[in-house]
Design an enzyme around this catalytic site. Structure first.
Site, short mmCIF file in Angstrom:
data_model
loop_
_atom_site.label_atom_id
_atom_site.label_comp_id
_atom_site.label_asym_id
_atom_site.label_seq_id
_atom_site.Cartn_x
_atom_site.Cartn_y
_atom_site.Cartn_z
N GLY A 56 0.82 -1.25 0.04
CA GLY A 56 -0.13 0.08 0.09
C GLY A 56 0.93 1.22 -0.09
CD GLU A 63 -11.21 1.52 26.50
OE1 GLU A 63 -10.30 2.36 26.44
OE2 GLU A 63 -11.68 0.62 26.31
CG ASP A 102 -5.58 -3.19 26.47
OD1 ASP A 102 -5.80 -2.60 25.52
OD2 ASP A 102 -6.42 -3.05 27.72
#
Ligand code: ADP
Ligand code: MG
Ligand code: ZN
Length: 613
Positions: A207, A426, A502
């Site tokens: 790409g 979060e 995570d």
């Protein structure tokens, strides 16, 4: 495929032929009818075929149906032992078929060798015709046929792509420009005795614009440009690829000066010495390519361009001088490169004055040109969905998130409980990041689920583009990554599956610190792993003993454990802020980094953190 088809048809033919020859079938009659006809003198002769257990009955002149029917047949009735004597009485001539004793070898050859070959040949004739027919259509024109090269002479039409359409990549462009210049003014180079590279290999991550650059060369060159993909050479038939290569070079030499472009050359150029499953066809094709590159007339200006994102798998022989002697790196764009790419693509769309491409470029570190093109297009689609005529900054930012995290899942209903866990998770990341010195600023926190499966996320953004990472920053990054899980434990005393991504990232980072970056005391400068692939994310390759790796695993575990404990400590210390800001996020669903920082500032001011321990 074709081979299978050949077989299927052969088998059909076999059974047809069998029925053709063994039965002179015309009309079946019953045994009684046969007896009756014999008694009436309508039968001239019979032939008894014991193998097929059939009696063929040839009608006599007396039979009225004789003109219509040449032969009747009926089964053998074994219990009728007087058949012979009765036939004698009726004056019917009797005979028996001599069992066919054809040699099994002849049979085998006929059925399984000659026939398949015949069918094959027929099929290939048909395919050849079809391929020719197709070649005639389409604007590019093509040369069909089995051994013929599939190279298409690429004729840029209408809006042709030029170097202007390729943003950044200046070094690659310079290198290619030189080649184009040589093809147009060979005299200039020959006078001084300079030789042109025979081949240039474009390498870089997917790409980044390798194919685009090649098209731009075609647009700029003013000479014929043949384009084909490595996979075009790969065929089931051994030898076909090689003959295609030969044909390609014949075509190219006839049209010189010209450029031949082979995209994704790794399809044929893979190293020949991998023991696992050698592939004759590919090797032959590659050998032919090597030979042709050596052999073709130097005075004829033919340049071979090729592109790949896996240079490490290419056969060494391909890259030696005299073949692909020039390597052109096409790199992942830096921030300025990303701004330029965004500009190129925003020429094609309408944008309003809120748009700040700098900010988008900053937020998309690591994105390739293709990603950026995609982001601009997604933004345009979003603007249309929102019934707007121009793209604004929000569209662009939202599409960055779409590329990273997937579309928002508006109708995904989560229980109050789960939303709360996600909010704490979060905020855990964000708060841990905010409470450390060297972390990237928070850009956005959201608990709106995404189609990628993310239930929420925290976006951080660097203030400027970075090329190096300090050890201290990496350690803090680990703490931030594990902050989500830490918040779950601190608040609920329980943990969820939500931290898997995570954990994956943190483990990867900690592992690289130990095995590649020489950042552990235990191993110091010793490298334990090599990156698996330069541009694609392959598994790292271990370069140490198994026992060493066992030790390294333990060190990685310790680093992660320490980081996690630190995250827990930070959140325990700031539990009130954690709770308040989680409530704030639950209420708003999405907050910006600035809102978050202001909120925790305000909370701290009204209730200063108690100095515990
Ligand atoms: P690859 O390197 O995988 O061959 P492509 O050349 O096919 O990548 O790039 C895909 C698309 O990404 C291009 O069609 C173009 O829209 C966009 N793109 C990539 N790099 C650039 C660039 N440097 N400038 C402008 N557009 C780019
Ligand atoms: Mg490509
Ligand atoms: Zn998380």
């Amino acid at each position: 495929m074709i081979f299978l088809m050949g077989m299927a048809i052969t088998m059909l033919l076999n059974s047809c032929i069998a029925s053709f020859f063994s039965y002179k079938e015309v009309e079946k009659i019953s045994y009684s009818e046969f007896m009756q006809r014999a008694a009436e003198g309508k039968v001239e002769s019979v032939v008894i075929d014991e193998t097929d257990r059939v009696i063929y009955i040839y009608p006599s002149d007396q039979d009225a149906d004789k003109d219509k029917v040449e032969v009747y047949y009926t089964g053998i009735v074994t219990s009728d032992t007087e058949l012979t004597s009765r036939m004698e009485d009726y004056g019917v001539d009797m005979d028996a078929e001599i069992p066919k004793k054809d040699s099994p070898i002849v049979n085998f050859i006929l059925n399984w060798v000659i026939l398949p070959l015949l069918v094959f040949w027929l099929l290939s004739m048909v395919m050849r015709k079809a391929a020719k027919g197709m070649g005639g259509m389409g604007p590019m024109g093509g040369l069909g046929g089995m051994g013929k090269s599939r190279a298409k002479e690429y004729v840029p039409e209408g809006s042709k792509i030029t170097f202007k359409d390729v943003a950044g990549q200046d070094e690659a462009k310079d290198s290619l420009m030189e080649i184009v210049d040589y093809l147009n003014n060979p005299g200039k180079y020959r006078d001084i005795g300079a030789k042109l590279p025979k081949g240039a290999l474009l390498v870089g991550p997917p790409g980044t614009g390798k194919t685009l650059l090649a098209k731009a060369v075609a647009g700029e060159a003013g000479v014929p440009f043949f384009s084909l993909a490595g996979s075009d050479f790969v065929e089931m038939f051994v030898g076909m690829g090689a003959s295609r290569v030969r044909d390609l070079f014949k075509q190219a030499e006839a049209k010189a000066p010209c450029i031949v472009f082979i995209d994704e050359i790794d399809a044929i150029g893979k190293s020949r010495d991998n023991q696992l499953g050698s592939n004759d066809e590919r090797e032959q094709t590659l050998n032919q390519l090597l030979t042709e590159m050596d052999g073709f007339d130097e005075s004829k200006a033919v340049v071979i361009l090729a592109a790949t994102n896996r240079p490490e798998v290419l056969d060494k022989a391909l890259r030696r001088p005299g073949r692909f002697d020039r390597t052109i790196s096409v790199t992942q764009p830096d921030k300025q490169g990303r701004i330029d790419i965004l500009k190129v693509h925003s020429r094609k769309v309408k944008m309003d004055e809120t748009v700040d491409l700098d900010a988008i470029a900053l937020a998309t570190s690591g994105a390739s040109g293709a990603d950026l093109a995609n982001i601009v297009n997604e933004a345009a689609l979003r603007a249309v969905r929102m019934n707007r005529r121009v793209i604004n900054q929000e569209d662009l930012f939202e599409s960055v998130e779409v590329i990273i995290a997937g579309q928002q899942r508006k109708n995904h209903i989560m229980s109050r409980d789960e939303r709360e866990i996600v909010a704490f998770h979060e905020i855990g990341h964000a708060l841990v990041a905010a409470k450390q010195k060297n972390t990237q600023p928070i850009q956005k926190i959201t608990i709106i689920p995404r189609t990628s499966g993310a239930l929420g996320y925290t976006m951080q953004m660097p203030e400027e583009e970075r090329f190096l990472m300090k050890k201290s920053e990496m350690l803090e990054e680990l703490v931030t990554l594990l902050g989500g899980r830490a918040a779950e434990e601190v608040q609920f005393g329980n943990i969820t599956t939500g931290a898997s991504n995570d954990i994956e990232k943190a483990t990867d980072l900690a592992r690289k610190m130990v095995t590649m970056y020489g950042m552990s005391d235990e191993f110091g400068m010793m490298g334990l792993e090599l990156p698996g692939s330069q541009y694609m994310d392959g598994r790292p390759v271990k370069t140490c003993a198994d026992e060493t790796m066992v030790k390294a695993d333990e060190i990685v575990r310790q680093i992660l454990e320490k980081a996690y404990q630190q995250a827990v400590a930070i959140l325990r210390e700031n539990q009130i802020i954690l709770q308040k800001s989680a409530g704030f996020l639950l209420d708003k669903e999405t907050i910006t980094g600035q809102e978050f920082m202001e909120f925790i500032q305000g909370t701290e001011d009204e209730s200063p953190v108690p100095l515990t321990e």
